[in-house]
Design a protein around this motif. Structure first.
Motif, PDB file in Angstrom:
ATOM      1  N   TRP A 151      -9.917  -4.913  -3.573  1.00 61.32           N
ATOM      2  CA  TRP A 151      -9.828  -3.647  -2.848  1.00 61.32           C
ATOM      3  C   TRP A 151      -8.448  -3.027  -2.993  1.00 61.32           C
ATOM      4  N   CYS A 152      -7.415  -3.858  -2.946  1.00 57.20           N
ATOM      5  CA  CYS A 152      -6.046  -3.342  -2.998  1.00 57.20           C
ATOM      6  C   CYS A 152      -5.702  -2.723  -4.350  1.00 57.20           C
ATOM      7  N   HIS A 153      -6.500  -3.052  -5.408  1.00 57.39           N
ATOM      8  CA  HIS A 153      -6.243  -2.504  -6.741  1.00 57.39           C
ATOM      9  C   HIS A 153      -7.041  -1.237  -7.017  1.00 57.39           C
ATOM     10  N   MET A 154      -7.942  -0.880  -6.114  1.00 62.56           N
ATOM     11  CA  MET A 154      -8.782   0.301  -6.335  1.00 62.56           C
ATOM     12  C   MET A 154      -7.986   1.578  -6.080  1.00 62.56           C
ATOM     13  N   PRO A 155      -8.252   2.637  -6.844  1.00 62.93           N
ATOM     14  CA  PRO A 155      -7.569   3.918  -6.600  1.00 62.93           C
ATOM     15  C   PRO A 155      -8.011   4.512  -5.259  1.00 62.93           C
ATOM     16  N   ASP A 156      -7.159   5.364  -4.701  1.00 59.90           N
ATOM     17  CA  ASP A 156      -7.429   5.909  -3.370  1.00 59.90           C
ATOM     18  C   ASP A 156      -8.703   6.747  -3.329  1.00 59.90           C
ATOM     19  N   ASP A 157      -9.013   7.479  -4.407  1.00 60.68           N
ATOM     20  CA  ASP A 157     -10.203   8.317  -4.369  1.00 60.68           C
ATOM     21  C   ASP A 157     -11.480   7.485  -4.261  1.00 60.68           C
ATOM     22  N   ILE A 158     -11.486   6.305  -4.892  1.00 58.34           N
ATOM     23  CA  ILE A 158     -12.641   5.419  -4.789  1.00 58.34           C
ATOM     24  C   ILE A 158     -12.695   4.803  -3.388  1.00 58.34           C
ATOM     25  N   LYS A 159     -11.534   4.443  -2.859  1.00 59.04           N
ATOM     26  CA  LYS A 159     -11.498   3.901  -1.497  1.00 59.04           C
ATOM     27  C   LYS A 159     -12.043   4.912  -0.488  1.00 59.04           C
ATOM     28  N   LEU A 160     -11.671   6.172  -0.663  1.00 57.35           N
ATOM     29  CA  LEU A 160     -12.132   7.208   0.261  1.00 57.35           C
ATOM     30  C   LEU A 160     -13.651   7.375   0.204  1.00 57.35           C
TER      31      LEU A 160
END
Length: 315
Positions: free
Chosen positions: A25-34
């Motif tokens: 999760w910590c390596h995912m880009p912010d747009d995917i996290k959102l």
């Protein structure tokens, strides 16, 4: 049998060719996290928000829709001081969050985050606790809700919420994209013109409606005196005043008819932001509907009820 084995071998080989992702999760880009956060319910977001500062910022940047938010003083005999408050958040599919707080300050500190991310269809506040007032007045963000109901709240709480509302407040019970506000048993008579002044200062959208009931006399006369230089027209039940925006006026209506008279135990008022082009013939003079929203007993026919009761029992 051999053909089945061959087919299975072929599928296994194809699977081995698929790429394998080794991403936390910590390596995912912010747009995917959102995108992921947008699919989480409230409790899941609360848990993620507690993991790290970066995740807190992401969670707080993503809005979540609630059908209802209810905050009220709870009557629980376990608490001697009577100040415990109950907070409930509900969506159309699940009860998202509910908790009783012994300290009302803690209840509204939790609401700071909820108001920041929440878009409410219905928001209800039923409390006049000093801590409630303090937290509301100190809250620096905006509140987004379609329908707002305040009960047992003083004029300072009402004014604080009015100043912090987003302009997207609207009502499905009125004309589309209109605002709707309901508050009951508003005691200080000065509050009526104070609310109108806030509507003028914040330049509320055409269609916004504020309804209130008062248990004191003099509010109509005080409104006239306060806005004497802005009056466009007036009669015994309505006052129309100019705002600072030449396109908009404010119409005050007093709810009076053949049932609700001046001798009734409460006075009912409705403030509406209207177009400056609206004609007097276009006013909605039927006050029964909006009075009934504030006082369900106002049009209750007790004589007919007793007649039906006795007829059902003794016939």
């Amino acid at each position: 049998m051999s053909s089945d084995i061959e087919n299975l071998t072929e599928k296994t080989e194809n699977l081995s060719n698929d790429p394998i992702y080794d991403t936390n999760w910590c390596h995912m880009p912010d747009d995917i996290k959102l995108e992921c956060i947008g699919k989480m319910d409230f409790n899941e977001r609360m848990s993620l928000r507690c993991t790290a500062k970066a995740e807190r910022s992401l969670v707080e940047s993503k809005k979540i829709k609630f059908y209802e938010c209810d905050i009220h003083r709870a009557s629980d005999v376990l608490y001697d001081d009577g100040r415990n408050h109950y907070v409930s958040l509900t969506s159309k599919k699940w009860n998202s969050f509910s908790k009783t707080f012994e300290n009302p300050n803690n209840a509204f500190k939790s609401m700071n985050y909820i108001w920041k991310i929440g878009v409410f269809n219905n928001l209800s506040i039923r409390s006049n606790d000093p801590a409630v007032k303090e937290e509301l007045m100190n809250y620096s963000g905006k509140i987004s809700a379609k329908h707002i109901e305040l009960d047992c709240c003083d004029h300072e709480i009402v004014a604080a919420v009015l100043r912090k509302m987003n302009y997207d407040v609207e009502s499905v019970t009125q004309v589309q994209n209109t605002g709707y506000w309901l508050t009951k048993d508003f005691k200080p008579t000065a509050s009526l013109h104070n609310v109108a002044q806030i509507l003028i200062d914040r330049d509320f959208n055409i269609g916004f409606t504020f309804q209130l009931s008062l248990n004191a006399d003099g509010s109509f006369a005080e409104f006239l005196g306060h806005f004497v230089d802005r009056i466009v027209s007036k009669d015994e039940k309505t006052v129309r005043i100019r705002t600072n925006n030449p396109d908009r006026h404010i119409l005050l209506q007093r709810g009076l008819d053949e049932v609700v008279k001046t001798t009734y135990r409460l006075q009912f008022f409705r403030l509406m932001v209207i177009s400056a082009e609206t004609k007097e013939s276009e006013y909605d003079d039927d006050c029964k509907k909006w009075i009934s929203q504030m006082d369900s007993e106002a049009y209750f026919d007790y004589d007919a009820f007793l007649n039906d009761f006795y007829y059902g029992v003794f016939q």
